[in-house]
Design an enzyme around this catalytic site. Structure first.
Site: not given
Length: 252
Positions: A143, A157
């Site tokens: 990400s 996350y």
């Protein structure tokens, strides 16, 4: 057949998290480029829906497996049932926004087990059980969040995705001698169920969109095309790279 350096014809590719979003789009595009797919996810209904979208014009026979990636034995069982792969997309993941003062050990462990530990174990067993061919490609979905920027409430996350990126680079270094390439895609905001599940309000999404010079969020297909490139022979001299796909979001 016309020349296409991005062709996946004849390749056997495993895609995890294939029941929706980036995984579903990746499976669809890989099949259109000639690959034979093995899909894995905990969501069997979603897997069946993805299977319906796969191209079989080159007589590919695709398969799917229901797998709980929080359980090591199910990962082992998946690997033991696989043929030798030419590519693997470690894409399964979850997300939950939590301010740091409300972070719990349970949430840390749940998200870490799916986002980070699962791809590490899957890679381990694929190599240990000789289920990846020389010249194969492993692609990790990391990400932009965490690797290239941070945002409020995204600590758990982002931490897992930084871990994925670090593991990818280490795996690339260790597996290079075996001819196995490892790279990652690092998306910005992509229109999948991960962000369309009520964690962001419409106002928050509209505000965040102003940070994207290209004026839109990504689509699953945007990321799938990059994954196809990393799986294909067109990227045969590329390993250890975190490919940023963010519509220009991290430019400022």
């Amino acid at each position: 057949m016309s020349y296409n350096p991005f062709s996946l014809s004849g390749k056997v590719i495993l895609v995890t998290g294939a029941a929706g979003g980036i995984g579903k789009a990746t499976a669809k595009e890989c099949s259109r480029l000639g690959a034979t797919l093995i899909l894995a996810d905990i969501n069997e209904k979603g897997l069946k829906e993805t299977m319906e979208l796969l191209d079989t014009s080159l007589n590919q026979i695709h398969h799917y497996c229901k797998v709980d990636f929080t359980k090591e034995q199910e990962i082992i069982d998946l690997v033991m049932g696989l043929p030798v792969l030419d590519g693997c997309v470690c894409n399964a993941g979850v997300m939950k926004l939590t301010l740091l003062q409300f972070v719990s050990v349970e949430e840390i462990e749940r998200i870490q087990r799916i986002n980070l530990i699962a791809p590490m174990l899957l890679t381990k067993y694929l190599v240990k059980k000789k289920r990846v061919a020389k010249g194969s490609s492993i692609v990790f979905t990391a990400s932009a969040g965490g690797v290239f920027r941070v945002s409020i409430g995204n600590g758990i996350y982002a931490t897992t995705k930084c871990g994925v990126d670090a593991f990818m680079r280490t795996a690339a270094l260790e597996l290079g001698a075996k001819g196995i390439r490892c790279n990652s895609v690092n998306p910005g905001m992509v229109l999948t169920n991960l962000i369309n599940c009520g964690q962001f309000t419409e106002e928050e999404l509209e505000k965040e969109l102003r940070n994207y010079p290209l004026g839109r969020y990504g689509t699953p297909e945007d990321i799938a095309y990059a994954i196809v490139y990393l799986l294909s022979d067109a990227s045969s001299w590329m390993t250890g790279t975190a490919l940023k796909l963010d519509g220009g979001m991290t430019l400022s």
